[in-house]
Design a protein around this motif. Structure first.
Motif, mmCIF file in Angstrom:
data_model
loop_
_atom_site.group_PDB
_atom_site.id
_atom_site.type_symbol
_atom_site.label_atom_id
_atom_site.label_comp_id
_atom_site.label_asym_id
_atom_site.label_seq_id
_atom_site.Cartn_x
_atom_site.Cartn_y
_atom_site.Cartn_z
ATOM 1 N N HIS A 136 0.614 -1.429 -0.028
ATOM 2 C CA HIS A 136 0.029 -0.023 -0.177
ATOM 3 C C HIS A 136 0.901 1.121 0.208
ATOM 4 N N THR A 137 1.856 1.436 0.705
ATOM 5 C CA THR A 137 2.348 2.250 0.676
ATOM 6 C C THR A 137 3.490 2.544 0.215
ATOM 7 N N PHE A 138 4.272 1.795 -1.422
ATOM 8 C CA PHE A 138 4.807 2.248 -2.320
ATOM 9 C C PHE A 138 4.103 1.866 -3.244
ATOM 10 N N ARG A 139 3.022 1.739 -3.277
ATOM 11 C CA ARG A 139 2.007 2.148 -4.618
ATOM 12 C C ARG A 139 1.587 3.264 -4.396
ATOM 13 N N ARG A 140 1.209 3.892 -3.481
ATOM 14 C CA ARG A 140 1.086 5.108 -3.156
ATOM 15 C C ARG A 140 2.419 6.223 -4.214
ATOM 16 N N LYS A 141 3.515 5.848 -3.435
ATOM 17 C CA LYS A 141 4.521 6.447 -4.431
ATOM 18 C C LYS A 141 4.656 6.210 -6.308
ATOM 19 N N GLN A 142 4.387 5.472 -6.362
ATOM 20 C CA GLN A 142 3.565 5.029 -8.130
ATOM 21 C C GLN A 142 2.997 6.614 -8.477
ATOM 22 N N PRO A 143 3.496 6.520 -9.712
ATOM 23 C CA PRO A 143 2.936 7.699 -10.385
ATOM 24 C C PRO A 143 1.054 7.217 -11.330
ATOM 25 N N PHE A 144 0.443 8.344 -10.844
ATOM 26 C CA PHE A 144 -0.820 7.287 -11.731
ATOM 27 C C PHE A 144 -1.330 6.800 -12.941
ATOM 28 N N THR A 145 -1.250 5.707 -13.601
ATOM 29 C CA THR A 145 -1.209 5.262 -14.842
ATOM 30 C C THR A 145 -2.391 5.711 -15.637
#
Length: 368
Positions: A136-145
């Motif tokens: 969850h934490t690192f998903r939130r750091k991903q750019p929107f796709t």
């Protein structure tokens, strides 16, 4: 009670009211302890420390008993595997040591399940909980796709938009910062419902299925099997100073003055937020279509405030030159862009266009 936060200088209030994280319908309490952080995401050895489930006691996990003990699987996109492994495998090793489990992760580039095994069911559940929080934490750091959106590029609207652009440049081109480079492309006019991070084909399929569920559960009732008849009319700006505008947008509303469009998009947003596919930032969708954006000045493919990361997740700073919108707002306050028949919600992919010049669509639902 955990007094770790106080020992490390956190306030008593942080301990009594720790941050809550909602993941897959479950709520986790994030205890305020010291965390290791690094500046470069690719090299991070991140470990979330103490995470507790506030519900009894994470029974939603499917844990099966085997000859070796207990086992639980986690489905995650391969792009996030490295955050479970950590630098030199340190995160994975620490997870295994503290939960007394063994964690098997597919090879990079191969989609599959993360498998947790252990002698004790509680240890397997603990490992699963911590992995969920890491993901969850690192998903939130991903750019929107991707993003959920209505396309607003009907022929009449495109024509009226080009007329708006022509008249603005004719009457206001002497105003500071106003030029042709900051206008949206007419074929890309859209109304965004919410931004998404979809990192695998499975997640795209999951989004399609959730949209279909929305259609069956409430969209059909709201639309009654017909397109929503709306209008795009009037302009407004995003910030507080009309003399320093970065984004100018057109307003969208139902022709009959009803609240059906607002109700529909807000319920779709709420459903996707509760599933975790959309991070909760707003309680309601602003019904608008961007028509001028100063980010377009240097990058015609920029996508509003969401264009803050490169496709590989690196943060970038975009210097913006605002424009003086006072005359535009005065002269075109009630400009009529045209009628709309909103019949589809699309899962649109950022930074891509189809053969018609619109955002490429990975899936959609139709109302009629």
């Amino acid at each position: 009670m955990d007094f770790t936060g106080i020992l490390f200088g956190e306030s008593t209030m942080d301990v009594l009211r720790p941050q809550l994280l909602r993941i897959d319908g479950r709520i986790y309490r994030k205890n305020p302890i010291q965390e290791q952080t690094c500046q470069h995401e690719d090299d991070e050895d991140f470990y979330e420390g103490s995470m507790e489930c506030t519900e009894e006691p994470c029974e939603a996990y499917v844990v099966v008993q085997t000859q070796q003990g207990f086992q639980c699987t986690v489905r995650a996109p391969s792009l996030l595997y490295k955050h479970i492994v950590g630098k030199k495998g340190d995160t994975k090793k620490k997870l295994e040591l503290e939960t007394k489990t063994s964690i098997t992760i597919p090879k990079l580039g191969h989609e599959g399940d993360i498998v947790i095994t252990g002698q004790h069911r509680s240890g397997v559940i603990s490992a699963r909980t911590r992995i969920d929080v890491l993901l969850h934490t690192f998903r939130r750091k991903q750019p929107f796709t991707h993003f959920l959106a209505f396309f607003l590029n009907e022929a009449e609207v495109q024509g009226r938009f080009l007329k708006f652009q022509e008249e603005v440049l004719e009457k206001c081109s002497m105003d500071r910062g106003v030029d042709g480079s900051i206008f949206q492309k007419p074929k890309k006019l859209h109304l965004t419902i919410g931004m998404l991070v979809l990192l695998s084909e499975q997640e795209i399929q999951q989004t399609c299925e959730m949209l279909q569920q929305c259609k069956q559960e409430f969209i059909d009732d709201i639309c009654e099997g017909q397109p929503l008849e709306a209008e795009m009319a009037g302009i407004e700006y995003m910030n507080d100073d009309p003399g320093m505008v970065d984004v100018l947008y057109a307003k969208v509303h139902m022709k009959d003055g009803s609240n059906r469009l607002q109700e529909l998009v807000d319920r779709v947003l709420e459903r996707f937020q509760s599933s975790g596919l959309i991070v909760k930032e707003w309680n309601s969708v602003k019904l608008h279509a961007t028509v001028m954006n100063t980010l377009f000045r240097k990058d015609p493919n920029a996508e509003g405030r969401y264009n803050l990361y490169t496709p590989d997740g690196k943060y970038i700073f975009k210097e913006r030159e605002s424009f003086d919108g006072r005359n535009i707002l005065k002269l075109f306050e009630n400009f009529y862009f045209g009628a709309l028949k909103l019949n589809s919600i699309h899962i649109s992919q950022r930074f891509t266009v189809d053969s018609f010049g619109n955002y490429a669509s990975c899936g959609q639902i139709d109302f009629s």
